[in-house]
Write an enzyme that holds these catalytic residues in place. Structure first.
Site, mmCIF file in Angstrom:
data_model
loop_
_atom_site.group_PDB
_atom_site.id
_atom_site.type_symbol
_atom_site.label_atom_id
_atom_site.label_comp_id
_atom_site.label_asym_id
_atom_site.label_seq_id
_atom_site.Cartn_x
_atom_site.Cartn_y
_atom_site.Cartn_z
ATOM 1 N N GLY A 256 18.327 91.884 1.000
ATOM 2 C CA GLY A 256 19.509 91.783 0.161
ATOM 3 C C GLY A 256 19.995 90.422 -0.252
ATOM 4 N N ARG A 301 13.734 90.726 -3.153
ATOM 5 C CA ARG A 301 14.116 89.847 -4.254
ATOM 6 C C ARG A 301 13.965 88.360 -3.901
ATOM 7 N NH1 ARG A 301 17.620 91.691 -8.054
ATOM 8 N NH2 ARG A 301 18.411 93.242 -6.592
ATOM 9 N N ARG A 338 16.268 96.125 -16.147
ATOM 10 C CA ARG A 338 17.409 95.765 -15.292
ATOM 11 C C ARG A 338 18.711 95.572 -16.049
ATOM 12 N NH1 ARG A 338 17.608 91.576 -12.483
ATOM 13 N NH2 ARG A 338 18.930 92.469 -10.875
ATOM 14 N N CYS A 369 12.580 102.690 -28.999
ATOM 15 C CA CYS A 369 13.478 103.446 -29.858
ATOM 16 C C CYS A 369 14.648 103.922 -29.023
ATOM 17 C CB CYS A 369 12.738 104.612 -30.493
ATOM 18 S SG CYS A 369 11.443 104.008 -31.571
ATOM 19 N N TYR A 399 11.634 93.627 -9.233
ATOM 20 C CA TYR A 399 12.175 94.801 -9.912
ATOM 21 C C TYR A 399 11.985 94.764 -11.428
ATOM 22 C CZ TYR A 399 14.213 95.090 -5.278
ATOM 23 O OH TYR A 399 14.369 95.125 -3.915
HETATM 24 C C1 LIG Z 1 15.659 97.425 -1.556
HETATM 25 C C2 LIG Z 1 15.586 97.284 -0.084
HETATM 26 C C3 LIG Z 1 15.246 96.056 0.490
HETATM 27 C C4 LIG Z 1 15.030 94.809 -0.336
HETATM 28 O O1 LIG Z 1 16.224 94.357 -0.895
HETATM 29 P P1 LIG Z 1 16.235 92.955 -1.697
HETATM 30 O O2 LIG Z 1 17.596 92.921 -2.280
HETATM 31 O O3 LIG Z 1 15.177 93.028 -2.721
HETATM 32 O O4 LIG Z 1 16.011 91.872 -0.686
HETATM 33 C C5 LIG Z 1 15.113 96.007 1.852
HETATM 34 N N1 LIG Z 1 15.305 97.095 2.628
HETATM 35 C C6 LIG Z 1 15.629 98.291 2.113
HETATM 36 C C7 LIG Z 1 15.800 99.449 3.013
HETATM 37 C C8 LIG Z 1 15.787 98.433 0.746
HETATM 38 O O5 LIG Z 1 16.136 99.614 0.254
#
Ligand SMILES: *Cc1c(COP(=O)(O)O)cnc(C)c1O
Length: 441
Positions: A256, A301, A338, A369, A399
């Site tokens: 995250g 990410r 996105r 379209c 993503y």
């Molecule tokens: C999407 C996700 C991640 C990765 O999140 P990032 O924001 O890309 O670092 C890690 N663990 C779980 C369970 C996820 O669903």
């Protein structure tokens, strides 16, 4: 010398040369577009490896032996990325049998894979077990029962973590906010469901419960989200020890951490962040006299986003006097959905006109379209931008390819990997028209 018109790049692998050409990872963007065609995904291999090493070094510095960062491969999965993860010594998080299969084909050691998802089918569970996926992150009681059944049939004890909802609001976009009590993922501590599923797991003879997982959201910059999650999880684990006599040895704090898409986004120092999380974690362990668990995190990410860039060729440039302007490109929501999904910000530039002043405000739109086929609103381009020019959208490693589609029967772009020595190679071939019809009977 002319005044400096250079756009503010979000990452230091983006530079401009004297001719106003964009260089990415030291490579000339226009030369790559010429060689491979557009639209084109580029990945900076050295940056991917450097991002992995930041996590690996931090884990070594701050966490007990056996702790390991896991690349959340849903952010961008192909065989070459699993090979790079294997070479760097990363674990991986997988969310489907497609990702498991891709990792396996790449020769990735699946004992270092963690299998996620809020609705694994019996087939998924059987496939993952038959292929030796090391750890299942079980989301709910029905799934746990299915894991027990499949493991019993195979006469094995499956290593499991349980997904817990710590009840944290990350204040990010709703669709990527996953740690709140009412999330579709996991089992809330607040409702007693986290404890209930733990009791169930401990009662199942073919389930080896090692610990817990939580994932609070994505593109998180907020100051202390992971620190708070760590404290809540240690409290939950210490309570379980006190009430059930079960001392969990593993804690996975999910992924995250946010990345910079535009200059105004903050820059996170990941090593420092992990240091701060480890301090909060260890302080709470001390307070509750709980042994510091083996730790995992699952960055997606923050491993791959800033290692990516997408190149497009401009088609129609439409000026609607008194209203707005459009710059259309040869890709769109099919290779980058996105903005359509989250209104995500991106840095977008005319990749061969970086030394021209930017005076033309325009929406950067795709070729589908669909009016929602927008890559970015309110971009300012050089007034001379026209058909045949090159546009780069920066920070597209995460993503984009992973969320791409064949909407309008548009083939997916190739992914080209850029090496530090100036060479490049194809990691994913461009889809052909025959690829689009191959499954049609
Ligand atoms: C999407 C996700 C991640 C990765 O999140 P990032 O924001 O890309 O670092 C890690 N663990 C779980 C369970 C996820 O669903």
């Amino acid at each position: 010398m002319e005044s400096n018109h250079l756009p503010a790049f979000p990452c230091d692998n983006l530079t401009a040369d004297d001719n106003g050409h964009l260089r990415f990872a030291g490579h000339d963007a226009a030369a790559l577009a010429e060689k491979y065609g557009t639209p084109l995904y580029l990945l900076d291999e050295a940056r991917i490896r450097r991002n992995c090493r930041t996590y690996l070094d931090a884990f070594k510095a701050y966490y007990p032996a056996g702790s390991l960062p896991l690349y959340a491969s849903k952010a961008n999965a192909c065989k070459q990325l699993y090979r790079i993860m294997a070479e760097e010594g990363m674990g991986v998080d997988v969310v489907s049998i497609g990702e498991i299969y891709t990792a396996k084909k790449a020769g990735f050691d699946l004992s270092k894979a963690f299998f996620h998802g809020n609705n694994k089918t019996d087939f998924d569970i059987a496939f993952a077990m038959d292929n030796g996926v090391g750890t299942f992150v079980a989301d709910n009681e029905e799934e746990l029962a299915a894991i027990e059944r499949e493991a019993a049939q195979r006469n094995l004890r499956q290593t499991v973590l349980l997904r817990i909802t710590p009840g944290i609001d990350t204040h990010t976009y709703e669709a990527v906010n996953t740690g709140k009590v009412d999330s579709k993922f996991g089992n809330a501590i607040a409702t007693g469901q986290a404890e209930a599923i733990t009791r169930l797991a401990l009662s199942l003879p073919h389930v080896e419960l090692r610990g817990f997982h939580c994932h609070v959201g994505s593109q998180v910059f907020a100051e202390d989200v992971f620190e708070r999650a760590a404290v809540i999880m240690i409290d939950f684990m210490a309570d379980l020890r006190d009430t059930r006599g079960f001392t969990a040895g593993v804690l996975n704090l999910g992924g995250g951490y946010g990345v910079r898409y535009v200059e105004s986004d903050p820059h996170l120092d990941i090593k420092e962040k992990i240091g701060s999380v480890s301090e909060a974690l260890k302080a709470q362990c001390e307070k509750r006299r709980f042994p510091v668990p083996v730790m995992h995190m699952e960055p997606g990410r923050s491993i791959i986003a800033d290692a990516g860039l997408t190149l497009y060729t401009v088609g129609a440039v439409k000026r609607i006097p008194g209203y707005k302007n459009y710059v259309s490109i040869d890709g769109g929501m099919t290779d980058n959905p996105r903005f359509a999904l989250y209104r995500s910000a991106y840095t977008c530039v005319a990749a061969t006109k970086l030394n021209e002043p930017c005076t033309l405000p325009a929406s950067l739109v795709g070729r589908c379209c669909e009016s929602g086929d927008i890559i970015q609103e309110d971009v300012v381009f050089p007034a001379s931008i026209r058909r045949g020019d090159l546009v780069a959208v920066c920070t597209t490693g995460a993503y984009n390819y992973a969320m791409s589609s064949n909407y309008n029967r548009i083939p997916r772009p190739a992914t080209v990997m850029l090496r530090e020595d100036g060479s490049d190679y194809v990691a994913v071939e461009r889809e052909t028209l025959d690829d689009l019809t191959n499954l049609d009977v």
